[in-house]
Design an enzyme around this catalytic site. Structure first.
Site, mmCIF file in Angstrom:
data_model
loop_
_atom_site.group_PDB
_atom_site.id
_atom_site.type_symbol
_atom_site.label_atom_id
_atom_site.label_comp_id
_atom_site.label_asym_id
_atom_site.label_seq_id
_atom_site.Cartn_x
_atom_site.Cartn_y
_atom_site.Cartn_z
ATOM 1 N N CYS A 1 71.175 55.905 25.331
ATOM 2 C CA CYS A 1 69.868 56.234 25.905
ATOM 3 C C CYS A 1 68.982 56.723 24.769
ATOM 4 O O CYS A 1 69.246 56.396 23.603
ATOM 5 C CB CYS A 1 70.001 57.250 27.043
ATOM 6 S SG CYS A 1 70.685 58.847 26.540
ATOM 7 N N ASN B 1 70.517 61.055 24.102
ATOM 8 C CA ASN B 1 71.973 61.250 24.207
ATOM 9 C C ASN B 1 72.331 62.642 24.726
ATOM 10 O O ASN B 1 73.353 63.214 24.356
ATOM 11 C CB ASN B 1 72.663 60.981 22.853
ATOM 12 C CG ASN B 1 74.181 60.869 22.928
ATOM 13 O OD1 ASN B 1 74.889 61.272 22.005
ATOM 14 N ND2 ASN B 1 74.723 60.355 24.012
ATOM 15 N N CYS C 1 71.161 63.290 28.360
ATOM 16 C CA CYS C 1 71.088 63.154 29.828
ATOM 17 C C CYS C 1 71.888 61.939 30.320
ATOM 18 O O CYS C 1 72.985 62.068 30.846
ATOM 19 C CB CYS C 1 69.640 63.053 30.293
ATOM 20 S SG CYS C 1 68.643 64.503 29.903
ATOM 21 N N ARG C 2 71.312 60.726 30.156
ATOM 22 C CA ARG C 2 71.902 59.543 30.796
ATOM 23 C C ARG C 2 73.162 59.031 30.119
ATOM 24 O O ARG C 2 74.155 58.735 30.800
ATOM 25 C CB ARG C 2 70.867 58.409 30.838
ATOM 26 C CG ARG C 2 69.702 58.694 31.734
ATOM 27 C CD ARG C 2 68.548 57.758 31.462
ATOM 28 N NE ARG C 2 67.911 58.044 30.189
ATOM 29 C CZ ARG C 2 66.921 57.349 29.656
ATOM 30 N NH1 ARG C 2 66.481 56.268 30.299
ATOM 31 N NH2 ARG C 2 66.382 57.688 28.504
ATOM 32 N N SER C 3 73.136 58.870 28.794
ATOM 33 C CA SER C 3 74.301 58.214 28.171
ATOM 34 C C SER C 3 75.565 59.089 28.148
ATOM 35 O O SER C 3 76.659 58.545 28.333
ATOM 36 C CB SER C 3 73.967 57.616 26.805
ATOM 37 O OG SER C 3 73.560 58.586 25.884
ATOM 38 N N ASP D 1 64.594 57.647 32.909
ATOM 39 C CA ASP D 1 64.766 58.901 32.182
ATOM 40 C C ASP D 1 64.559 60.084 33.149
ATOM 41 O O ASP D 1 63.462 60.268 33.667
ATOM 42 C CB ASP D 1 63.721 58.939 31.053
ATOM 43 C CG ASP D 1 63.851 60.169 30.188
ATOM 44 O OD1 ASP D 1 64.679 61.037 30.511
ATOM 45 O OD2 ASP D 1 63.118 60.250 29.193
#
Ligand code: 4NP
Length: 188
Positions: A33, A36, A38-40, A146
């Site tokens: 993401c 690095n 939150c999402r990934s 995001d």
């Protein structure tokens, strides 16, 4: 990207990688993401857990990284940690940036959204062997938005997408469904 990696010409990286002993039986996946945090790292934790639940923990290696380096060394966002806790998913990661070597060391590099996918395409060194695509292609084809500037709802939605795409990835690439391990498809 580390200074040392960015200094290595792509051809030299490719030669070095070709001479490295690789474990062909493993599928190595990097989820990417922007920051690095939150999402990934969430996707990394969910994909690792989904693989372990299928008895594939030894065959699938997962890491995550960001196309930006400004959170390097940080723990995942508290909301990512919270959504993992609520869903009983272990999470353990410190943020890092994508580096050229990743395009040789990982079989798959999966982007959370189209901006990061295009950043990855730009960063790709010559001789890269990784398959680079949108993580959502293993599900409904959507991007993982995001969630950083929003509330928990965005993190819960990101978690559900990560779960769906992780199962889609394992079905498509590793080829064993949860059913094969006595569980219904889609169930962890
Ligand atoms: P991520 O979320 O890319 O899912 O880790 C973000 C984290 C931090 C920022 C943006 C997105 N930021 O602007 O600091």
């Amino acid at each position: 990207m580390s200074a040392s990696d960015s200094d290595i010409p792509a051809a030299a990286l490719a030669r070095e990688h070709a001479s490295m002993p690789g474990d062909e039986s493993k599928v190595k996946v990097l989820v990417v993401c922007l920051g690095n945090i939150c999402r990934s790292p969430l996707a990394e934790a969910v994909l690792k857990h989904a693989a372990a639940q299928r008895g594939l923990g030894d065959r699938v290696e997962v890491d995550s990284a960001g196309t930006a380096a400004y959170h390097t060394g940080e723990e995942p966002d508290v909301r990512t940690v919270q959504v993992c806790k609520e869903n009983k998913i272990p999470i353990d990661h410190l943020a890092r940036a994508v580096k050229p070597r990743d395009f040789l060391e990982f079989n798959y590099i999966l982007a959370a959204d189209r901006q990061n996918l295009s950043n990855l395409t730009r960063m790709k060194p010559k001789g890269a062997t990784a398959i680079v695509k949108l993580f959502g292609e293993y599900g409904d084809g959507k991007v993982i938005d995001d969630p950083y500037y929003g509330g928990m709802h965005g993190f819960q939605k990101a978690y559900e997408q990560c779960l769906s795409y992780s199962n889609g990835f394992l079905d498509a690439v590793v080829g064993e469904t949860p059913k094969a391990h006595g569980k219904k498809a889609g169930q962890l």
